[in-house]
Design a protein around this motif. Structure first.
Motif, short mmCIF file in Angstrom:
data_model
loop_
_atom_site.label_atom_id
_atom_site.label_comp_id
_atom_site.label_asym_id
_atom_site.label_seq_id
_atom_site.Cartn_x
_atom_site.Cartn_y
_atom_site.Cartn_z
N GLY A 1 -5.66 -0.17 -8.04
CA GLY A 1 -5.55 -1.36 -7.20
C GLY A 1 -4.56 -2.39 -7.70
O GLY A 1 -4.18 -3.31 -6.96
N LEU A 2 -4.09 -2.27 -8.95
CA LEU A 2 -3.18 -3.26 -9.51
C LEU A 2 -1.84 -3.33 -8.77
O LEU A 2 -1.36 -4.43 -8.47
N PRO A 3 -1.19 -2.18 -8.46
CA PRO A 3 0.08 -2.29 -7.72
C PRO A 3 -0.06 -3.04 -6.40
O PRO A 3 0.84 -3.78 -6.00
N GLU A 4 -1.20 -2.86 -5.73
CA GLU A 4 -1.41 -3.54 -4.44
C GLU A 4 -1.50 -5.04 -4.64
O GLU A 4 -0.92 -5.82 -3.87
N VAL A 5 -2.22 -5.49 -5.68
CA VAL A 5 -2.34 -6.93 -5.93
C VAL A 5 -1.00 -7.52 -6.32
O VAL A 5 -0.62 -8.62 -5.88
N LEU A 6 -0.22 -6.79 -7.13
CA LEU A 6 1.09 -7.30 -7.54
C LEU A 6 2.05 -7.39 -6.38
O LEU A 6 2.89 -8.30 -6.32
#
Length: 821
Positions: A226-231
């Motif tokens: 989920g980190l790439p989506e938040v970034l």
């Protein structure tokens, strides 16, 4: 000089510094979560509205407010809101067991708990403040008017060595000093950082608050897909993780890697991990960050420069920040030289106030600093470190991690370093396990990078480089180390090793091999052991080796040494040795006493020294105890009589006839009382204790035990017990204390202790020793053989060993030793 790292000007506290940043950049993004972004102005408004609700609930300076929330934007809102209301936040991990959550809330006593509707059900009635309802509307509360540097900012609970967690209270002043240093030292944090863990662990403090006071953006996400989506295509300027998080981060796309600084803390960082990062991301600055919670997140750091070579073992933890000072001290609180291991102490403005509601523990760990101004404290970290020659701190291990196993002191870190040196090992952890009561074993756990390497290979590597007692009983290969919610190693979740024999190995070929296989299985607690199975590869160690030899002696009636087992460690090999072994020596049993029992060889040495020096305190073993509470003096006196009755050696004197000493065991009635009772003022106690412990024994007429009870008034007594070395040693003091305690309890109940008679006494051992070893003038005796060996081994040795000491040898022995390093 290694502590003089500059000065950091700190003006204000973090809530106030955040408010100033809101005024500068109200429209800049402050916090970004899943599907939600708050600007600095929006974050400030939400926190202020929640602060108004908290203020109406009675929150103010020194109030504690629980924060029980999942990782989200609301967590940041809640933490700032508590400060705006003037309180200190208590972060609670929602994934923690319900019992731990209940215990934390009971121990800290928060005014209320900020939480969500989904988590409020497990809280006591009336305690919850729902964050999603409270941020809708409400007045703005000015943080600057109520928060001062000395007020508590947060309370974080850390694990306790006794099993009881302890709440560390950090002040706003200490936090502001740390945050100000980070803003200047790590420029990436002024751009963006990531909050990826639970705020119940202070790992996230650095990136969160250093960003919010300097205009950076805080992304809220786990280290997962989920980190790439938040970034959303944006890059992190700064990221702080534990070494255990690195494999998670390596699995993510490269855009998730910070462009500025990657800070690693919480556990020891190995150079192997740095090497992999340097190879993959040469432009990322790696910072090894060290600090206990009691030192407000961080106390020292080591920056791995881009052109620096990669070492072996652990990365140094560097030097202290400008707001802290670090000392490496010995047990006398004296500084040690570079290269010498000592305990790390931390001082400076970042020290926490102490432990919540635990003044005794605070006084034990936060001690007076002899190298600072009046009233200055330093924190005893319990970490063992050494200075390198260029003034960098190198972590060695934990003072409480050092273990004593089978009489040997072992640093698990030393074994871990050998295992980590293998090119296939990514990480190694060593600990002592006691899966079977009374059977402690050293076990290693490793994570390998996919190469074909097994536990047996790694165990052999350790055996090549370290003494046998440091070789793990088993090396367990894991896919990954179990982690706690904070990203640290979860030692409690490490699996028990499985010891089993080779089911395909051959069975015993002779009756003797069959018997020895059975003894192996019995001692190792295995169902089956093959004839070619190795004792030590099945989990055997030196203590079990002694048990095995003793069992073989009892079963087969042969004399076998431990050395034979080390040289022939399989049942087949040992059976071959047994076939040519001598008959077992006599067992220790009760002997018929001659008219005069001789002294044992150890007693004879001490008796000779007593004749040489005269009565002295050189071989006194004293113990002084302060007793508080009601004391039955008559029962204590009777208890000492019971102990003398039970142990003959404590009522033995050593008279001399025709120049030859012997043991005379006195009847209990002939000894009289060994406990003297004296009234004394508090100011006289130290002198009377020194006088009693400094008085020697006349071994010819005095029994080697005496006791003095000082009555100081009220229910306070001081008990002094002195034993001469001729009747015991350091190990003996444990059984002596146990027997006195048991007898005292029994006498307080009006009865004698219900002891079974001892099967043997020391005089029986003396007679057995003489029988087994024989006489020195008998060429065929064991004693003559041993004395002859040492005469040959020491032939030509100097009468006096000249050591490179810093003082001359005195004309008369002072019996005061000193260490030569």
């Amino acid at each position: 000089g290694w502590n003089e790292s500059g000065v950091v000007g700190v003006s204000g506290v973090v809530p106030g510094l955040f408010g100033e940043q809101v005024a500068r950049t109200p429209d800049a993004p402050a916090v970004v979560g899943v599907g939600e972004t708050l600007s600095y102005g929006e974050l400030d408004v939400r926190a202020s509205r929640l602060a108004g609700v908290l203020a109406r609930r009675g929150v103010g300076p020194e109030s504690v407010v629980g924060v029980l929330l999942e990782r989200s934007v609301d967590v940041v809102v809640a933490l700032l809101a508590v400060w705006k209301a003037g309180g200190a936040y208590l972060p609670v991990d929602p994934e923690a067991p319900a019992e731990r959550v209940a215990w934390l809330l009971e121990d800290a006593g928060p005014v209320c708990v900020v939480t969500s509707a989904g988590l409020a059900g497990g809280l006591p009635e009336g305690v919850a403040v729902l964050v999603d309802e409270a941020v809708g509307e409400g007045p703005v509360v000015s943080a600057e008017a109520v928060v001062e540097a000395g007020h508590a900012a947060y309370v974080i609970y850390t694990s306790g060595s006794t099993g009881r967690p302890k709440g560390v209270v950090v002040s706003h002043g200490a936090l502001a000093g740390y945050v100000a240093w980070c803003v200047g030292a790590y420029p990436g944090v002024r751009e963006s950082s990531l909050l990826h863990g639970s705020v119940s662990f202070d790992l996230g403090v650095t990136g969160l608050y250093a960003a919010l006071v300097s205009g950076g953006c805080v992304f809220v996400s786990g280290l997962d897909e989920g980190l790439p989506e938040v970034l959303g295509g944006r890059r992190l300027g700064f990221l702080k993780v534990t070494p255990s998080h690195l494999p998670l981060l390596e699995a993510l796309p490269g855009e998730c890697v910070p462009t500025g600084q990657l800070m690693v803390g919480g556990e020891a960082l190995g150079w192997d991990a740095v090497r992999r990062w340097r190879d993959a991301y040469p432009d990322v600055v790696v910072v090894n960050h060290y600090g206990p919670t009691e030192g407000t997140v961080g106390s020292a750091h080591y920056v791995v420069s881009a052109d620096q070579g990669v070492g072996v073992g652990s990365v140094p933890i560097g030097r202290s920040f400008a707001t802290t000072r670090t000392f490496v001290l010995d047990r006398f609180l004296e500084p040690v030289a570079p290269g010498v291991v000592g305990e790390l102490y931390v001082a400076g403005m970042q020290l926490a106030r102490g432990y919540l509601g635990r003044a005794g523990l605070t006084g034990e760990r936060f001690v007076a600093c002899p190298y600072g101004g009046p009233g200055e404290r330093m924190y005893r970290t319990g970490d063992l470190v050494r200075w390198s020659v260029d003034g960098q701190l190198v972590f060695v291990g934990r003072a409480d991690d050092q273990v004593k196993l089978r009489g040997y002191r072992i640093e698990p870190g030393e074994v871990e370093a050998v295992l980590a040196a293998h090119p296939a090992v990514d990480r190694a952890v060593v600990q002592v396990r006691e899966d079977v009561p009374g059977d402690k074993r050293l076990v290693a756990y490793v994570v390998v990078d996919g190469q074909a390497v097994g536990g047996g290979d790694l165990r052999g590597l350790v055996a090549e480089r370290l003494p046998q007692y440091m070789v793990p009983s088993a090396v367990v290969v894991l896919d990954g180390m179990p982690l706690t919610a904070n990203g640290k190693l979860d030692r409690a979740a490490l699996p028990a090793p499985e010891f089993s024999s080779d089911v395909n190995g051959r069975g015993p070929a002779t009756v003797l091999e069959e018997i020895v296989c059975g003894v192996f299985a019995e001692v190792l607690r295995l169902e089956r052991v093959g004839a070619e199975d190795n004792f030590f590869e099945l989990g055997g160690h030196s203590l079990l080796a002694m048990r095995l030899v003793s069992r073989v002696r009892a079963v087969l009636g042969v004399e076998l040494g431990v050395r034979e087992l080390f040289e022939a460690s399989t049942p087949a090999g040992l059976a071959a040795r047994i076939a040519g072994a001598d008959a077992a020596r006599l067992g220790l049993v009760r002997w018929e006493r001659p008219e005069r029992v001789p002294l044992s060889f150890a007693q004879r040495r001490l008796w000779f020294l007593a004749q040489l020096e005269g009565p002295s305190a050189t071989y006194n073993m004293p113990v002084a105890l302060r007793l508080e509470g009601a004391l039955d003096v008559a029962a204590l006196r009777a208890a000492f009589g019971d102990v003398l009755d039970r142990h003959e050696v404590l009522r033995t004197v050593f008279p001399v006839v025709d120049g030859e000493p012997y043991q005379e065991v006195l009847a209990p009635s002939a000894v009289g009382g060994v406990l003297r009772v004296v009234s004394a003022g508090e100011g006289e106690v130290a002198g009377l204790v020194a006088e009693e412990t400094g008085r020697g024994f006349d071994l010819a007429v005095e029994v080697p035990l005496r006791a003095l009870l000082l009555e100081t008034g009220g229910d306070v007594h001081v008990l002094v017990v002195v034993v001469h070395h001729v009747a015991g040693d350091g190990w003996s003091m444990g059984p002596l204390a146990r027997d006195i305690s048991v007898a005292y309890v029994a006498r307080c109940d009006g009865r004698a202790p219900g002891w079974e008679p001892l099967p043997v006494q020391y005089a029986d051992y003396t007679l057995w020793q003489r029988e087994v070893l024989g006489e020195e003038d008998d060429p065929g005796s064991v004693l003559a053989e041993q004395v002859g060996y040492w005469r040959r081994a020491l032939a030509g040795a100097p009468q006096e060993l000249a050591l490179p000491v810093d003082r001359p040898r005195p004309a008369m022995a002072s019996h005061r030793g000193h260490t030569v390093t």
